[in-house]
Design a protein around this motif. Structure first.
Motif, short mmCIF file in Angstrom:
data_model
loop_
_atom_site.label_atom_id
_atom_site.label_comp_id
_atom_site.label_asym_id
_atom_site.label_seq_id
_atom_site.Cartn_x
_atom_site.Cartn_y
_atom_site.Cartn_z
N THR A 1 0.84 -1.18 -0.11
CA THR A 1 -0.01 -0.06 -0.06
C THR A 1 0.80 1.22 -0.07
N GLY A 2 2.04 1.32 0.88
CA GLY A 2 3.14 2.56 0.85
C GLY A 2 3.38 2.92 -0.74
N GLU A 3 3.90 1.81 -1.43
CA GLU A 3 4.43 1.94 -2.79
C GLU A 3 3.18 2.50 -3.57
N LEU A 4 2.17 2.00 -3.46
CA LEU A 4 0.94 2.20 -4.59
C LEU A 4 0.54 3.67 -4.26
N VAL A 5 0.30 4.06 -3.16
CA VAL A 5 -0.05 5.47 -2.71
C VAL A 5 1.08 6.57 -3.08
N ALA A 6 2.41 6.30 -2.80
CA ALA A 6 3.35 7.16 -2.97
C ALA A 6 3.18 7.27 -4.45
N THR A 7 3.27 6.29 -5.34
CA THR A 7 3.36 6.44 -6.95
C THR A 7 2.34 7.09 -7.35
N ALA A 8 1.14 7.01 -6.62
CA ALA A 8 -0.01 7.53 -7.21
C ALA A 8 0.03 9.25 -6.89
N ILE A 9 0.64 9.47 -5.95
CA ILE A 9 0.97 11.11 -5.39
C ILE A 9 1.73 11.55 -6.65
N VAL A 10 2.81 10.88 -6.50
CA VAL A 10 4.00 11.30 -7.50
C VAL A 10 3.65 11.75 -8.80
N ALA A 11 3.02 10.64 -9.51
CA ALA A 11 2.46 10.51 -10.74
C ALA A 11 1.42 11.79 -11.01
#
Ligand code: ASP
Ligand code: MG
Length: 437
Positions: A122-132
Motif C-alpha cells: 500500500t505504501g508504494e501504491l499510494v506514493a506513486t499515485a501521488i507522485v505521478a
C-alpha cells in the motif's frame, strides 16, 4: 544526445514530504527530453508503519485500523500541500487504503508473509499515485504503471525471486512502448506479483533492485539512485567520522560492500547492471548537480579502506555428536540444511571437529535449523549483540580502530578483505581489566 532510456530511483527519504515530491519533479524536469522510467518507493517511514499494521492485525490487538489511519492521515497532509481540493488523486489514494482496510476486516491470514505482502505494498501504491499525479500536474506527462503487471516473481512471500522471462516480456509490452510514445513511466519499487496475481515483495529496501531489473530489461543507458547522501561513502556516516565520498567504484567493490551490510544500495542491485555494463550513478537529491558516485566496470584503481557493518548476526558452532570429523561426510548434508532454512552465510570456518558459520539472524531461522540437525550435531548458538565487520582494502590502523572495545569471535583475512564477527566487550569486563592493569 542518446535516446536510450534512463532509469531513476527515488527512495523514501526523497519523498518524505510535499517538498520532496516537488524536488523530485524539478529533478525530472532538468532531464526533460530524456526518455525515463522512474521507480519510487514508499514515502518516508511508511513501510515501517505498515509493518506495524500487519503485526497488530496478526496479533488481533484491535489497533491495526487505527495504525492504518495514521498512515492515511500522513498521506493526506502531503496531498493537501500539493493538490486542490477534489483533485482525482484523493480518490485513487483512498481506493488503495480501502483495499487495505478490507484485509483488516478479515481474519488475519495464517501465512504471515503472505498477509504482509498484501498489506505493506500500500505504501508504494499510494506514493506513486501521488507522485505521478503531481508530475502530470506540473506538465510532465507521466503514466502510472502497476509494477505487479510487470515484475513477476515466484511465490516466496517477502522474498520474491524474479522470473526474468515473464518480466522481460511485460517490460516490452507495458513499459517500453509507453516511454517510446514520449511519456514517463512511473512505477513502484519493491513490489511484484506471482503468476497467480498475488502481490509479492522483493525484501526490504528492494526498490533499488526494481530499478535494476527495469534497467536490465530496457537495456538502459544508465541508472541513477537519488539519495540523501552525496554518493557512496567509505563507511556509514552515522557510525564513523571522517568518511569520504568515493567518486568511482567498480561493480565488484559495490557488490562486496553491499552484500556485507553497506546500506547504501540493495545488494541485489548491482548484478543485473554489471551483466549488461549499465552504469549506475548514486547522487544526492539535495544537490542534483553534483557528481555523486559512478559505479561501473573494473578499473585499475587504488581504493581507500571501506567499512561495512552488518548487525543482527548469529554465530553457529556445529560439531558432530559421534567421533567423525565434520568435513568427512557431513558437508553436503549441512549445506543442504542451510539452504533449506534460507540462512545467508556471511562467513564460515572449519576445524577438524567443528564448523562455524556466521549468518544473518532473521526471525527464528537459526533455531529451526539447529533443531533440524540436532540428532547428529551439537549446535552452539550465539546471537547477542553480534556484528559482522567487513573491511575492504584494510590497513593496520583501521583494523585496530575497529577492534577497540570489541571481542572478536571469528576472523578471516584475504588479500583485500578482512571480516570479523565481533561483540562489544561487556562494560564490567573492561573495568576489571583496567583495574588489574
Ligand atoms: N519501501 C520499502 C522499504 O522501505 C522498499 C524500499 O524503500 O526500497 O523497505
Ligand atoms: Mg526505503
Amino acid at each position: 544526445m542518446s535516446n536510450r532510456i534512463r532509469v531513476f530511483k527515488f527512495g523514501g527519504a526523497s519523498v518524505k514530504n510535499a517538498d520532496g515530491v516537488k524536488n523530485l519533479s524539478s529533478i525530472v524536469e532538468k532531464f526533460n527530453g530524456s526518455p525515463l522510467a522512474i521507480v519510487v518507493s514508499a514515502m518516508g517511514k511508511t513501510t515501517d508503519a505498515l509493518e506495524k499494521v500487519v503485526a497488530a492485525h496478526a496479533a488481533r490487538s484491535g489497533t491495526a485500523k487505527q495504525l492504518l489511519d495514521g498512515v492515511r492521515e500522513a498521506h493526506h497532509q502531503i496531498m493537501d500541500a500539493l493538490f486542490e481540493n477534489g483533485d482525482p488523486v484523493y480518490d485513487i489514494v483512498n481506493d488503495h487504503f480501502v483495499a487495505a482496510e478490507w484485509i483488516l476486516d478479515d481474519e488475519p491470514h495464517p501465512n504471515y508473509d503472505f498477509m504482509y505482502d498484501q498489506l505493506v505494498p500500500t505504501g508504494e501504491l499510494v506514493a506513486t499515485a501521488i507522485v505521478a499525479a503531481y508530475l502530470n500536474k506540473s506538465g510532465l506527462k507521466t503514466r502510472w504503471v502497476d509494477a505487479r503487471d510487470v515484475i513477476i516473481t515466484d511465490d516466496i512471500f517477502r522474498e520474491g525471486w524474479v522470473q526474468w522471462d515473464e518480466t522481460r516480456a511485460n517490460v516490452e509490452k507495458r513499459v517500453r512502448p509507453v516511454i517510446e510514445k514520449g511519456e514517463y513511466v512511473l512505477t513502484q519499487g519493491f513490489i511484484g506479483s506471482t503468476k497467480e496475481n498475488y502481490t509479492t515483495t522483493l525484501g526490504r529496501e528492494g526498490s533499488d533492485y526494481t530499478a535494476a531489473i527495469l534497467s536490465y530489461c530496457l537495456d538502459a543507458e544508465d541508472m541513477t539512485i537519488w539519495k540523501d547522501v552525496p554518493g557512496v561513502l567509505t563507511a556509514d556516516p552515522r557510525l564513523f567520522d571522517n568518511v569520504t565520498k568515493l567518486d568511482r567504484l567498480s561493480y565488484r567493490e559495490a557488490i562486496e560492500m553491499t552484500y556485507y551490510g553497506a546500506k547504501v544500495i540493495h545488494p541485489k542491485t548491482i548484478k543485473p547492471l554489471q551483466n549488461k555494463s549499465i552504469p549506475l550513478y548514486v547522487k544526492s537529491f539535495v544537490n542534483p548537480e553534483n557528481d555523486g558516485t559512478f559505479i561501473g566496470p573494473d578499473v585499475e584503481d587504488h581504493y581507500p579502506p571501506m567499512v561495512a557493518i552488518e548487525r543482527n548476526q548469529a554465530l553457529l558452532n556445529i560439531s558432530t555428536r559421534d567421533f567423525s570429523f565434520v568435513a568427512e561426510h557431513h558437508m553436503r548434508y549441512l549445506f543442504n540444511q542451510i539452504a533449506e532454512h534460507r540462512l545467508q552465510v556471511n562467513l564460515m570456518q572449519n576445524t577438524a571437529i567443528s564448523f562455524a558459520i556466521c549468518v544473518n539472524h532473521i526471525d527464528d531461522r537459526i533455531f529451526r535449523f539447529a533443531e533440524s540437525i540436532e540428532k547428529d550435531f551439537k549446535v552452539i548458538l550465539d546471537y547477542e549483540g553480534l556484528e559482522l565487520i567487513t573491511v575492504r582494502h584494510y590497513t593496520p590502523q583501521v583494523i585496530e580502530m575497529l577492534r577497540n572495545g570489541k571481542i572478536v569471535m571469528v576472523e578471516e583475512r584475504t588479500k583485500n578483505t578482512i571480516q570479523m564477527v565481533a561483540k562489544e566487550v561487556p562494560l564490567m569486563k573492561r573495568k576489571t581489566e583496567l583495574a588489574s592493569a
